[in-house]
Each structure stands twice: as C-alpha cells, then as structure tokens.
Scaffold this motif. Structure first.
Motif, mmCIF file in Angstrom:
data_model
loop_
_atom_site.group_PDB
_atom_site.id
_atom_site.type_symbol
_atom_site.label_atom_id
_atom_site.label_comp_id
_atom_site.label_asym_id
_atom_site.label_seq_id
_atom_site.Cartn_x
_atom_site.Cartn_y
_atom_site.Cartn_z
ATOM 1 N N TYR A 240 0.845 -1.196 0.000
ATOM 2 C CA TYR A 240 0.000 0.000 0.000
ATOM 3 C C TYR A 240 0.883 1.249 0.000
ATOM 4 O O TYR A 240 0.670 2.169 -0.789
ATOM 5 C CB TYR A 240 -0.917 -0.006 1.230
ATOM 6 C CG TYR A 240 -1.691 1.268 1.412
ATOM 7 C CD1 TYR A 240 -2.854 1.511 0.693
ATOM 8 C CD2 TYR A 240 -1.257 2.248 2.312
ATOM 9 C CE1 TYR A 240 -3.565 2.687 0.857
ATOM 10 C CE2 TYR A 240 -1.963 3.423 2.479
ATOM 11 C CZ TYR A 240 -3.118 3.641 1.753
ATOM 12 O OH TYR A 240 -3.819 4.811 1.916
ATOM 13 N N ASN A 241 1.887 1.263 0.886
ATOM 14 C CA ASN A 241 2.799 2.403 0.948
ATOM 15 C C ASN A 241 3.543 2.588 -0.365
ATOM 16 O O ASN A 241 3.728 3.710 -0.829
ATOM 17 C CB ASN A 241 3.789 2.251 2.110
ATOM 18 C CG ASN A 241 3.148 2.541 3.451
ATOM 19 O OD1 ASN A 241 2.075 3.139 3.546
ATOM 20 N ND2 ASN A 241 3.807 2.105 4.514
ATOM 21 N N GLN A 242 3.956 1.479 -0.962
ATOM 22 C CA GLN A 242 4.634 1.527 -2.261
ATOM 23 C C GLN A 242 3.757 2.245 -3.289
ATOM 24 O O GLN A 242 4.210 3.126 -4.007
ATOM 25 C CB GLN A 242 4.947 0.102 -2.728
ATOM 26 C CG GLN A 242 5.379 -0.034 -4.168
ATOM 27 C CD GLN A 242 6.770 0.491 -4.441
ATOM 28 O OE1 GLN A 242 7.622 0.446 -3.568
ATOM 29 N NE2 GLN A 242 7.007 0.994 -5.632
ATOM 30 N N MET A 243 2.500 1.857 -3.325
ATOM 31 C CA MET A 243 1.577 2.449 -4.295
ATOM 32 C C MET A 243 1.314 3.924 -3.985
ATOM 33 O O MET A 243 1.212 4.745 -4.903
ATOM 34 C CB MET A 243 0.269 1.666 -4.321
ATOM 35 C CG MET A 243 -0.679 2.102 -5.409
ATOM 36 S SD MET A 243 -2.102 0.997 -5.530
ATOM 37 C CE MET A 243 -1.559 -0.007 -6.905
ATOM 38 N N GLN A 244 1.237 4.257 -2.705
ATOM 39 C CA GLN A 244 1.002 5.651 -2.325
ATOM 40 C C GLN A 244 2.170 6.548 -2.731
ATOM 41 O O GLN A 244 1.971 7.661 -3.191
ATOM 42 C CB GLN A 244 0.782 5.764 -0.810
ATOM 43 C CG GLN A 244 -0.527 5.191 -0.326
ATOM 44 C CD GLN A 244 -1.710 5.956 -0.884
ATOM 45 O OE1 GLN A 244 -2.335 5.532 -1.846
ATOM 46 N NE2 GLN A 244 -2.004 7.077 -0.299
ATOM 47 N N VAL A 245 3.388 6.053 -2.567
ATOM 48 C CA VAL A 245 4.575 6.851 -2.860
ATOM 49 C C VAL A 245 4.779 6.995 -4.365
ATOM 50 O O VAL A 245 5.128 8.073 -4.849
ATOM 51 C CB VAL A 245 5.829 6.242 -2.185
ATOM 52 C CG1 VAL A 245 7.108 6.892 -2.678
ATOM 53 C CG2 VAL A 245 5.718 6.364 -0.674
ATOM 54 N N THR A 246 4.558 5.927 -5.111
ATOM 55 C CA THR A 246 4.854 5.973 -6.544
ATOM 56 C C THR A 246 3.683 6.439 -7.393
ATOM 57 O O THR A 246 3.869 6.780 -8.551
ATOM 58 C CB THR A 246 5.325 4.598 -7.054
ATOM 59 O OG1 THR A 246 4.329 3.637 -6.755
ATOM 60 C CG2 THR A 246 6.635 4.201 -6.414
ATOM 61 N N GLY A 247 2.486 6.438 -6.834
ATOM 62 C CA GLY A 247 1.332 6.961 -7.552
ATOM 63 C C GLY A 247 0.703 5.971 -8.500
ATOM 64 O O GLY A 247 0.941 4.769 -8.446
ATOM 65 N N LYS A 248 -0.112 6.508 -9.402
ATOM 66 C CA LYS A 248 -0.909 5.669 -10.299
ATOM 67 C C LYS A 248 -0.078 4.836 -11.256
ATOM 68 O O LYS A 248 -0.525 3.822 -11.745
ATOM 69 C CB LYS A 248 -1.878 6.541 -11.103
ATOM 70 C CG LYS A 248 -2.955 7.146 -10.259
ATOM 71 C CD LYS A 248 -3.957 7.892 -11.106
ATOM 72 C CE LYS A 248 -4.997 8.510 -10.192
ATOM 73 N NZ LYS A 248 -6.231 8.772 -10.866
ATOM 74 N N GLY A 249 1.156 5.244 -11.501
ATOM 75 C CA GLY A 249 2.005 4.500 -12.422
ATOM 76 C C GLY A 249 2.693 3.305 -11.781
ATOM 77 O O GLY A 249 3.462 2.611 -12.436
ATOM 78 N N ASP A 250 2.403 3.059 -10.514
ATOM 79 C CA ASP A 250 3.079 1.966 -9.815
ATOM 80 C C ASP A 250 2.719 0.622 -10.433
ATOM 81 O O ASP A 250 1.560 0.332 -10.702
ATOM 82 C CB ASP A 250 2.693 1.954 -8.337
ATOM 83 C CG ASP A 250 3.362 0.819 -7.583
ATOM 84 O OD1 ASP A 250 4.597 0.721 -7.656
ATOM 85 O OD2 ASP A 250 2.654 0.032 -6.953
ATOM 86 N N PHE A 251 3.718 -0.178 -10.679
ATOM 87 C CA PHE A 251 3.489 -1.541 -11.170
ATOM 88 C C PHE A 251 4.014 -2.574 -10.187
ATOM 89 O O PHE A 251 3.673 -3.749 -10.265
ATOM 90 C CB PHE A 251 4.145 -1.749 -12.545
ATOM 91 C CG PHE A 251 5.646 -1.656 -12.507
ATOM 92 C CD1 PHE A 251 6.429 -2.787 -12.314
ATOM 93 C CD2 PHE A 251 6.282 -0.435 -12.652
ATOM 94 C CE1 PHE A 251 7.813 -2.698 -12.274
ATOM 95 C CE2 PHE A 251 7.676 -0.339 -12.604
ATOM 96 C CZ PHE A 251 8.432 -1.479 -12.415
#
Length: 93
Positions: free
Chosen positions: A35-46
C-alpha cells in the motif's frame, strides 16, 4: 517519515503483532508495505500490483473482513481494516 506520511502512507513498522489476530491469516505488514509503495509511486506503480498478483485471492487486501482485531493489536494505532479497504478499492478488487 514525515515526507512519507504526507504522501498518505501508513507508519507500519512490520512488528507483526497484528498478524496473529487476523482470522483471515493475512500478511498485513506485507500488504501495508505494498500500500505504501503504491502511495509513494502513484498511479504509475506496477510493483505493488505485480507483487500482489502472486498472492491467492484469499490473501489479497480485499480478503479483509474488517473485524478490527488487527487494529486493536497495532502499537502504531493504524486503521488497518480501513487502509486495506482503500487499497482494495485502488486495486479494483
């Protein structure tokens, strides 16, 4: 830490106190890290979706039943069920 919290992350220390209280057997620290990974990297997170794709459906964020047992055990006082619900929604689960 303040920078990360400003990005909507949760302050999970991966202490695992929550995991023994989860009736679903979820790896909550791993899910919160993703979740934190996605929050930090934004919508482009893969990375987070790719890592979660290796988990069975009953171990995904959407498998949380919202009982709150984990949150009661969390020394960081994280709203784990609420965070996992938001995460599941972001993932389209």
């Amino acid at each position: 830490v303040d920078d990360m919290l400003g990005q909507g992350t949760v302050p999970c220390t991966a202490c695992h106190y929550c995991t023994s209280h989860c009736p679903q057997g979820l790896d909550i620290p791993f899910l919160l890290a993703m979740y934190n990974q996605m929050q930090v990297t934004g919508k482009g997170d893969f990375i987070a979706p790719m890592a979660l794709s290796s988990l069975p459906a009953d171990k995904q964020p959407s498998a949380c039943i919202g009982c709150g047992s984990c949150a009661a055990a969390c020394p960081q006082q994280i709203d784990i069920p609420g965070t996992l619900a938001v995460f599941a929604a972001k993932l389209g689960q």
